[in-house]
Design a protein around this motif. Structure first.
Motif, PDB file in Angstrom:
ATOM      1  N   ALA A 258       0.818  -1.217   0.000  1.00  0.00           N
ATOM      2  CA  ALA A 258       0.000   0.000   0.000  1.00  0.00           C
ATOM      3  C   ALA A 258       0.848   1.261   0.000  1.00  0.00           C
ATOM      4  O   ALA A 258       0.515   2.254  -0.667  1.00  0.00           O
ATOM      5  CB  ALA A 258      -0.942  -0.004   1.210  1.00  0.00           C
ATOM      6  N   GLU A 259       1.986   1.242   0.718  1.00  0.00           N
ATOM      7  CA  GLU A 259       2.793   2.456   0.817  1.00  0.00           C
ATOM      8  C   GLU A 259       3.535   2.784  -0.479  1.00  0.00           C
ATOM      9  O   GLU A 259       4.045   3.900  -0.645  1.00  0.00           O
ATOM     10  CB  GLU A 259       3.797   2.332   1.971  1.00  0.00           C
ATOM     11  CG  GLU A 259       4.800   1.203   1.822  1.00  0.00           C
ATOM     12  CD  GLU A 259       4.295  -0.119   2.390  1.00  0.00           C
ATOM     13  OE1 GLU A 259       5.115  -1.035   2.569  1.00  0.00           O
ATOM     14  OE2 GLU A 259       3.071  -0.210   2.669  1.00  0.00           O
ATOM     15  N   GLU A 260       3.619   1.821  -1.422  1.00  0.00           N
ATOM     16  CA  GLU A 260       4.328   2.072  -2.666  1.00  0.00           C
ATOM     17  C   GLU A 260       3.390   2.428  -3.816  1.00  0.00           C
ATOM     18  O   GLU A 260       3.843   2.864  -4.876  1.00  0.00           O
ATOM     19  CB  GLU A 260       5.167   0.848  -3.043  1.00  0.00           C
ATOM     20  CG  GLU A 260       6.306   0.585  -2.069  1.00  0.00           C
ATOM     21  CD  GLU A 260       7.099  -0.671  -2.422  1.00  0.00           C
ATOM     22  OE1 GLU A 260       6.752  -1.323  -3.429  1.00  0.00           O
ATOM     23  OE2 GLU A 260       8.043  -0.995  -1.683  1.00  0.00           O
ATOM     24  N   ILE A 261       2.101   2.264  -3.624  1.00  0.00           N
ATOM     25  CA  ILE A 261       1.140   2.550  -4.692  1.00  0.00           C
ATOM     26  C   ILE A 261       1.146   4.031  -5.088  1.00  0.00           C
ATOM     27  O   ILE A 261       1.148   4.346  -6.281  1.00  0.00           O
ATOM     28  CB  ILE A 261      -0.269   2.069  -4.287  1.00  0.00           C
ATOM     29  CG1 ILE A 261      -0.304   0.532  -4.305  1.00  0.00           C
ATOM     30  CG2 ILE A 261      -1.331   2.650  -5.212  1.00  0.00           C
ATOM     31  CD1 ILE A 261      -1.624  -0.062  -3.874  1.00  0.00           C
ATOM     32  N   PRO A 262       1.157   4.994  -4.141  1.00  0.00           N
ATOM     33  CA  PRO A 262       1.193   6.404  -4.568  1.00  0.00           C
ATOM     34  C   PRO A 262       2.396   6.724  -5.440  1.00  0.00           C
ATOM     35  O   PRO A 262       2.284   7.471  -6.412  1.00  0.00           O
ATOM     36  CB  PRO A 262       1.237   7.168  -3.239  1.00  0.00           C
ATOM     37  CG  PRO A 262       0.590   6.259  -2.259  1.00  0.00           C
ATOM     38  CD  PRO A 262       1.009   4.880  -2.677  1.00  0.00           C
ATOM     39  N   GLN A 263       3.560   6.172  -5.107  1.00  0.00           N
ATOM     40  CA  GLN A 263       4.754   6.416  -5.906  1.00  0.00           C
ATOM     41  C   GLN A 263       4.558   5.919  -7.330  1.00  0.00           C
ATOM     42  O   GLN A 263       4.954   6.574  -8.296  1.00  0.00           O
ATOM     43  CB  GLN A 263       5.964   5.730  -5.270  1.00  0.00           C
ATOM     44  CG  GLN A 263       7.261   5.934  -6.048  1.00  0.00           C
ATOM     45  CD  GLN A 263       8.405   5.093  -5.506  1.00  0.00           C
ATOM     46  OE1 GLN A 263       8.235   4.368  -4.537  1.00  0.00           O
ATOM     47  NE2 GLN A 263       9.562   5.185  -6.145  1.00  0.00           N
ATOM     48  N   TYR A 264       3.926   4.767  -7.466  1.00  0.00           N
ATOM     49  CA  TYR A 264       3.692   4.191  -8.791  1.00  0.00           C
ATOM     50  C   TYR A 264       2.728   5.074  -9.591  1.00  0.00           C
ATOM     51  O   TYR A 264       2.949   5.371 -10.764  1.00  0.00           O
ATOM     52  CB  TYR A 264       3.126   2.785  -8.649  1.00  0.00           C
ATOM     53  CG  TYR A 264       2.914   2.064  -9.965  1.00  0.00           C
ATOM     54  CD1 TYR A 264       3.922   1.272 -10.506  1.00  0.00           C
ATOM     55  CD2 TYR A 264       1.716   2.169 -10.665  1.00  0.00           C
ATOM     56  CE1 TYR A 264       3.750   0.609 -11.711  1.00  0.00           C
ATOM     57  CE2 TYR A 264       1.526   1.517 -11.873  1.00  0.00           C
ATOM     58  CZ  TYR A 264       2.550   0.734 -12.386  1.00  0.00           C
ATOM     59  OH  TYR A 264       2.366   0.094 -13.586  1.00  0.00           O
ATOM     60  N   ILE A 265       1.652   5.501  -8.964  1.00  0.00           N
ATOM     61  CA  ILE A 265       0.614   6.256  -9.675  1.00  0.00           C
ATOM     62  C   ILE A 265       1.070   7.669 -10.010  1.00  0.00           C
ATOM     63  O   ILE A 265       0.818   8.170 -11.112  1.00  0.00           O
ATOM     64  CB  ILE A 265      -0.681   6.288  -8.836  1.00  0.00           C
ATOM     65  CG1 ILE A 265      -1.266   4.875  -8.725  1.00  0.00           C
ATOM     66  CG2 ILE A 265      -1.695   7.247  -9.439  1.00  0.00           C
ATOM     67  CD1 ILE A 265      -2.511   4.794  -7.868  1.00  0.00           C
TER      68      ILE A 265
END
Length: 752
Positions: A258-265
């Motif tokens: 979950a903590e890496e999803i914003p970076q991806y988007i």
């Protein structure tokens, strides 16, 4: 404020000398928004609306003087109720307009530029281009932490194939006729946060793009028919990158912590931005050089926080009397920023591209072999010519593409590539060849011996019909003509040279078609000959003609393109001969056995029991009959219905041929049962089903793309169990029961 002849005045607050000016007017409107009267504003700001007009009016608008008020135009005007307007005038006889209002009244000039190209939609190129978009780009454009997380749950097809190491070959023709429409939209990009409530909605949108059969299938299969890919991924001949990215994006959003999803988007505008509807703002024509510049005037647009403008284009051509959209960037989500210089690439089957016939660094009359598929022949390793129909003795990699310095340098890389499948051959006949009397050409192949000499029968290659355009008024009509085969004198299988001056030829056409599958695997000699209108062989001045054939000298040269830039090499013989080495054999891939702690088992159904520290490995074979033509092989396991995978190839990928008969099967790398079951993160998972997959990749290509259908693959299924030994209590009697220790017996009784 001073009045003049009953007039009142408009004052623009903070208006300076450098500010643009525009003719202004004051409009009195009735309740139906009809204009009762328009009063122009003079250079000093004075205007006049009669009292009897104001008595009938409902609203007053102040703004630029335009011929006709449209609904959208009214939005830029300063609007007053008549009661407000008259009260202000009674108090000061002046209407003050703030800069935030009057600044919008001065139209600004905007321009967009770009160029338009047409590329033929080769199915194999589309497939490889999608692979590149779907996996290589996402993994390379984010941080190491995200890439590491994705790597732990990569799909089978991602592991099986190497990443695309180069861009889609840029061999396209320009579009030199058409209408370009310009569209604009406003997009706002609000950064994403951890556990962002928009995530499920975004996943739902991406899933809608995957209602069709997935592009990346496993097990692998022959190259697909272009129809489904064209309809799914292309909108009016335009690649829809949002659809192409959907599978990779969806996989990442479901797999990442979950903590890496914003970076991806946040690094992908197509995921993190929301955009309004598009509106056509201008249109213009494509110039004869394939470029366009389109300008228009409009009212200024006021920006919003975290928002920006984007532009898309639609290109139309009149083809056989029908207006046809050959590129639709709006439908395919191809948006650009203001100031970009985009190349609009159409893959539409009917798009009309123009053939360009320049070859840099050479002048005068000459002939050379230019392309094999989309690959320039400077990538072809061929020996120097030793005669009109032969070459010098070949080195180890002569006849291959993308030559390496030695065999070790080519391991695991797309170097020393063998040809295969159908090869499309494009020559370059300079326009000056027409003046020296060259009317026909002929291309043939013959097998080569180990010294570069021809052996066996020679085969003359066919040529497809060529397409050309005829412009009739605003319409483009497509016609086609056969270049041959013709007979002239004593010669047959001749084809007319399609000179640039003869027709407005379509781009992307070839001078011969070579189906290598009709021949044995090995080295062959490809020869290009030139003839005059009477069927005489035209050979360059100073060269000797073959015996027994009518011939004539002519002032031209044969050239060999051996380096990307710089001069070409003169071939001082009566014809032009190159060496090609093709091999259409598939790679071999076979899983022979499954191993626990190095002990192999070839049983069909395997339920492997052991402990957490037990080691799993595979005995297998992966090779090509010609070792040079195997790119690499990859071996991995896949657990259950999930996405968990693990690599067994060592090294990974492995560029070597292994387990080649009569040698025994090669043993893979080992991994523990605990690692495969992931007992660290899930201690209760003590058994599960698995597959093990083997994929062997070939280097074989046709000058356009790799022939994936020649890859070798195999798959096996099994189960692992570390839950412990299970013995039925009915079997525990007599001496067997007496030999069990008390703790073991208590354990078994507790589990009955």
């Amino acid at each position: 404020m001073e009045k003049s002849k009953g007039q009142t005045r408009i004052e623009l607050v903070d208006f300076g000398e450098g500010d643009a000016t525009e003719e202004l007017a004051v409009y009195a409107l009735d309740r139906a928004e009809n204009i009762l009267e328009m009063s122009p504003v003079d250079p000093k700001g004075y205007f006049k609306l009669p009292p009897e007009v104001l008595a009938k009016a409902s609203h007053v608008l102040i703004g630029p003087k335009i011929e006709r008020l449209q609904g959208s135009d009214k939005e830029i005007f300063a609007r007053f109720r008549v009661t407000q307007f008259t009260k202000v005038l009674e108090a000061r006889s002046v209407i003050e307009i703030a800069k935030s209002d009057w600044y919008k009244w001065w139209k600004i000039r905007r321009c967009v530029s770009g160029n338009v190209k047409h590329c033929y939609p080769w199915p194999i190129l589309i497939k490889q281009y999608i692979d590149q978009i779907a996996w290589s780009v996402p993994l390379q454009s984010i941080g190491k932490a995200v890439s590491s997380s994705l790597a732990k749950s990569m799909a089978d097809a991602v592991i099986a194939k190497p990443p695309i190491s180069s861009k889609w070959p840029p061999h396209c023709g320009i579009v030199c006729d058409g209408l370009v429409e310009v569209y604009r939209r406003t997009c706002c990009c609000r950064p994403w946060t951890i556990y962002d409530p928009r995530l499920q909605e975004l996943i739902g949108q991406l899933e809608k793009y995957l209602t069709y059969p997935p592009i990346r299938k496993w097990p692998p299969h022959p190259d697909p028919d272009p129809g489904p890919l064209m309809s799914i991924l292309f909108k009016s001949g335009t690649l829809d990158e949002r659809v192409a990215n959907a599978a990779a994006d969806l996989h990442a959003l479901k797999s990442l912590p979950a903590e890496e999803i914003p970076q991806y988007i946040n690094v992908r505008p197509w995921l993190c931005c929301t955009c309004g509807s598009s509106k056509k703002v201008a249109q213009g024509l494509v110039r004869s050089d394939g470029k366009f510049t389109i300008c228009w005037y409009e009212w200024p647009l006021w920006g919003l926080i975290n928002c920006h403008e984007e532009y898309a284009f639609v290109v139309k051509q009149n083809i056989n009397g029908v207006s046809t959209v050959i590129y639709n960037g709006v439908a395919a989500h191809q948006w650009f920023h203001y100031g970009d210089y985009p190349t609009l690439v159409s893959h539409h089957l009917q798009a009309q591209g123009c053939r360009q016939n320049p070859f840099p660094n050479e002048e005068g009359a000459f002939v050379l072999l230019q392309d094999i598929g989309l690959t320039g022949t400077f990538h072809l390793k061929t020996p120097d010519a030793a005669g009109w129909d032969r070459v010098a003795a070949p080195a180890y990699n002569d006849g291959l593409a993308y030559p390496a310095a030695d065999t070790s340098a080519a391991k695991g890389k797309y170097l020393d590539r063998n040809w295969g499948g159908t090869l499309l051959l494009r020559c370059h006949f300079s326009e000056h060849m027409k003046a020296v009397g060259a009317k026909y050409y002929r291309i043939s192949v013959v097998a080569s011996d180990g010294n570069g000499n021809p052996m066996g029968d020679r085969t003359h290659l066919p040529v497809s019909q060529w397409r050309y355009y005829e412009l009739i008024g605003p319409d483009i009509y497509v016609k086609q003509t056969a270049l041959g085969p013709d007979n002239a004198g004593t010669q047959n299988n001749l084809y007319e040279i399609p000179y640039y001056a003869d027709h407005d030829w379509q781009s992307g056409q070839y001078h011969a078609v070579l189906d290598t599958t009709k021949y044995a695997n090995g080295r062959f000699l490809l020869t290009v000959e030139v003839f005059d209108k009477d069927g005489k062989l035209l050979h360059p001045a100073g060269t000797a003609a073959p015996s027994g054939i009518a011939h004539a000298e002519a002032g031209y040269t044969f050239r060999r393109w051996y380096q990307e830039t710089g001069p070409t090499a003169e071939v001082h013989f009566a014809a032009l001969t190159h060496m090609l080495w093709w091999d259409n054999r598939s790679a071999r891939a076979e899983i022979v056995d499954l191993r626990k702690d190095g002990v192999p088992s070839t049983a069909e159904c395997q339920f492997i029991t052991g402990t957490a520290s037990s080691l799993f490995s595979v005995g297998y074979r992966a090779y090509h009959d010609e070792p040079m033509f195997l790119l690499d092989h990859r071996l991995w396991w896949h657990r259950g219905l999930g996405t968990a995978t693990g690599i067994l190839t060592s090294p990974h990928p492995n560029p070597d041929n292994v387990g080649v008969p009569p040698n025994p099967p090669h043993e893979s790398g080992q991994t523990s049962f605990a690692n495969m079951l992931d007992t660290t993160n899930n201690p209760t998972r003590t058994k599960c089903s698995f597959t093990v997959n083997l994929h062997a990749n070939v280097k074989t290509f046709n000058g356009i793309g790799t022939l994936d259908s020649l890859d070798g693959w195999d798959q096996a299924a099994f189960a692992l169990d570390i839950s412990g030994l299970c013995i039925p209590l009915s079997a525990l009697k007599g001496e067997t029961l007496n030999t069990l220790q008390v703790p073991v017996l208590e354990y078994l009784l507790a589990r009955k």
